[in-house]
Enzyme design. Structure first.
Site, short mmCIF file in Angstrom:
data_model
loop_
_atom_site.label_atom_id
_atom_site.label_comp_id
_atom_site.label_asym_id
_atom_site.label_seq_id
_atom_site.Cartn_x
_atom_site.Cartn_y
_atom_site.Cartn_z
N PHE A 146 35.29 50.84 41.90
CA PHE A 146 35.37 51.25 43.30
C PHE A 146 36.50 52.23 43.56
CE2 PHE A 146 38.72 48.13 43.56
CZ PHE A 146 39.46 48.42 44.69
N LYS A 147 37.48 52.29 42.67
CA LYS A 147 38.59 53.22 42.88
C LYS A 147 38.10 54.67 42.94
CE LYS A 147 41.36 49.71 42.80
NZ LYS A 147 42.46 49.46 41.90
#
Length: 530
Positions: A146-147
């Site tokens: 998700f980064k």
């Protein structure tokens, strides 16, 4: 050449804005724009009236606090309109309300460069429904975690901010990672002119795939350093370097300035608000919920930035009910929500969800500031107490402001059981961090009887933690090598192995530096040639 270009573009932006204002000829319109401006201030009171671009460029406030907006803007656009928009269009509507000193052209250019073919789906953040849960898949970017959702755009926001503020120094991105931030940041900043990036990670504290992704990273401006210690040691070391005024002076004299890619940077946090708005709009568009119907949000949480973004979305007006904070056995946040006491004085446990193996949740400071009635004095007192004794306690009035949060944790056995049962029942495979969240959500639903639709942040591809995922499904796969297991995962999940995995199968190791935590400042100087 880069600095000359910055100066030229900076002049052109100023000139463009002056022409726009002059050409507009409307004092009312200018006053309207001024009234919409969002400025930023430190949670500890040392800085106020900072523009979005300045806050992004600085990363951390001079007093050690985190930048927060002076108010949360309203999401003043009809949901039926948002429901017809692409991810990129929703991103503009959300970010433009926070980053008000960026021109429309600047912000749309950053968004277009970020959310492109690097993602393996046009949706960017698709939803998958399984066992009544809407899994918000945030792992379709370049590093399958998700980064990527924020770190794909941060380099463009940062370099634009540098141009807008006529920055004369080379920007050094200094960051600590528990596994995902480092790789995603390096992928975003690799060979970006005028920047260097130095990433510290805990040796033996990340998954084999996470480590291989980092140590094989290309880019002449990228540097990866393993430390003997845990993530909190790395994060504390980075913060200490940021707060070292003498170090900053040495850096400036050598033509450098620090900024951060961690979620302490407001340029990381605000892009995360986008995907909650997009997810809700997608559910409305697909007829899964009605416009205005509440949803709950469940987030596997370590450094607190991801769930804080959902909190900001709620403050903007998105119809979110409960914010369900899911922890692994490092449950410092769970205890905080239950007791009002934050206490990091406990055993640090290595788990199969290493990106959540954190005892110092930096972004919680922004929530503290909010529940303290935006009091920098109260926030500063808590942070000073945390630094001094490793613990602090909030008062009852502050604790009352946490009623929208629910916290619980999943141990290793529960995490594995959640992965196995979901696969056996549906064929859907989730990673360990997502499984922690799913386990906690199931506890919440059983405990509360709340059947409100739930969006669950699925923060990493199962391919990033293949060994733990397959062990949960069938321990007989344990004897296979890492890449052999990935082939099995592709077969049983009926999915393609992501590009990010294929690229590291034979990639050479480029970064091998290892140091002690107290050696971090000297390593930074050595890398920069100071």
């Amino acid at each position: 050449m880069f600095l000359f270009d910055l100066a030229v573009v900076f002049f052109e932006v100023i000139q463009y804005n002056e022409i726009n204002v002059a050409g507009d000829g409307s004092q009312n319109e200018r006053r309207r724009r001024d009234s919409m401006e969002i400025l930023y201030k430190s949670t500890r009171g040392g800085e106020n009236g900072v523009t979005a671009s300045q806050a992004i460029l600085k990363g951390l406030a001079q007093d050690g606090g985190l930048f927060v907006p002076d108010r949360i803007p309203a999401l003043d656009i009809p949901m039926e309109t948002l429901a017809q928009m692409s991810y990129q269009e929703v991103a503009y509507e959300v970010m433009s309300r926070f980053f008000t000193d960026f021109t429309e052209e600047e912000l749309k250019d950053c968004i277009a460069r970020a959310y492109d073919e690097k993602f393996d789906t046009e949706e960017i953040a698709p939803l998958t429904k399984a066992e009544g849960i809407y899994f918000l898949e945030l792992f379709h970017g370049a590093t399958i975690a998700f980064k990527d959702m924020a770190l794909s755009i941060l380099p463009h926001l940062l370099t634009t901010a540098a141009r807008k503020n006529n920055a004369k120094n080379e920007i050094v991105i200094l960051t600590a990672t528990s596994g995902d931030t480092g790789k995603a940041a390096m992928a975003g900043f690799a060979d970006v002119p005028g920047t260097r990036i130095i990433v510290f990670y805990p040796k033996d504290g990340v998954s084999p795939v996470q480590e291989k992704q980092m140590v094989t990273q290309k880019g002449e401006n990228t540097h990866v350093v393993a430390i003997h210690g845990n993530f909190d040691d790395a994060q504390t070391g980075v913060k200490n370097i940021f707060n070292d005024k003498a170090f900053a002076g040495e850096l400036a004299a050598s033509g450098f300035q620090f900024s951060s890619a961690n979620s302490i940077n407001i340029g990381r946090l605000i892009p995360q608000v986008v995907y909650y708005v997009y997810a809700y709009a997608s559910l409305v568009k697909n007829g899964e919920i009605k416009d205005g119907e509440k949803v709950n949000v469940t987030v596997p949480t370590g450094n607190f930035g991801n769930i804080l973004a959902a909190f900001y979305a709620k403050q903007m007006g998105l119809p979110i009910g409960k914010l369900i904070c899911a922890s692994n056995e490092n449950k410092v946040l769970v205890d905080f929500f239950r007791t009002g006491v934050y206490d990091r004085n406990r055993e640090f446990i290595l788990t199969s969800s290493p990106s959540m193996d954190i005892l110092i949740s930096s972004n919680l400071e922004r929530l503290l500031y909010w529940i303290a009635g935006q009091s920098p004095e109260k926030t500063r007192a808590c942070m000073e107490q945390l630094k001094k004794s490793g613990t602090y306690k909030i008062d009852e009035a502050m604790k009352e402001q946490l009623k929208d949060f629910y916290g619980d944790y999943a141990d290793e056995a529960e995490t594995a059981e959640t992965i196995a049962s979901l696969y056996q029942d549906t064929g859907y495979v989730i990673d360990t961090h997502t499984a922690v969240a799913a386990s906690v959500y199931n506890k919440y639903r059983k405990e509360s009887g709340d059947t409100t639709p739930v969006i669950l942040a699925s923060t990493a591809s199962p391919y990033k933690f293949t060994r733990s995922v397959l062990h949960a499904i069938d321990p007989s796969y344990d004897s296979l090598g890492d890449f052999g297991q990935m082939d099995v995962l592709a077969r049983i999940s009926n999915t393609e192995i992501p590009r990010a995995i294929e690229e590291i199968r034979t990639a050479p190791v480029r970064h091998q530096t290892v140091c002690e935590a107290d050696e971090m400042p000297e390593i930074v100087k050595k890398i920069l040639g100071i």
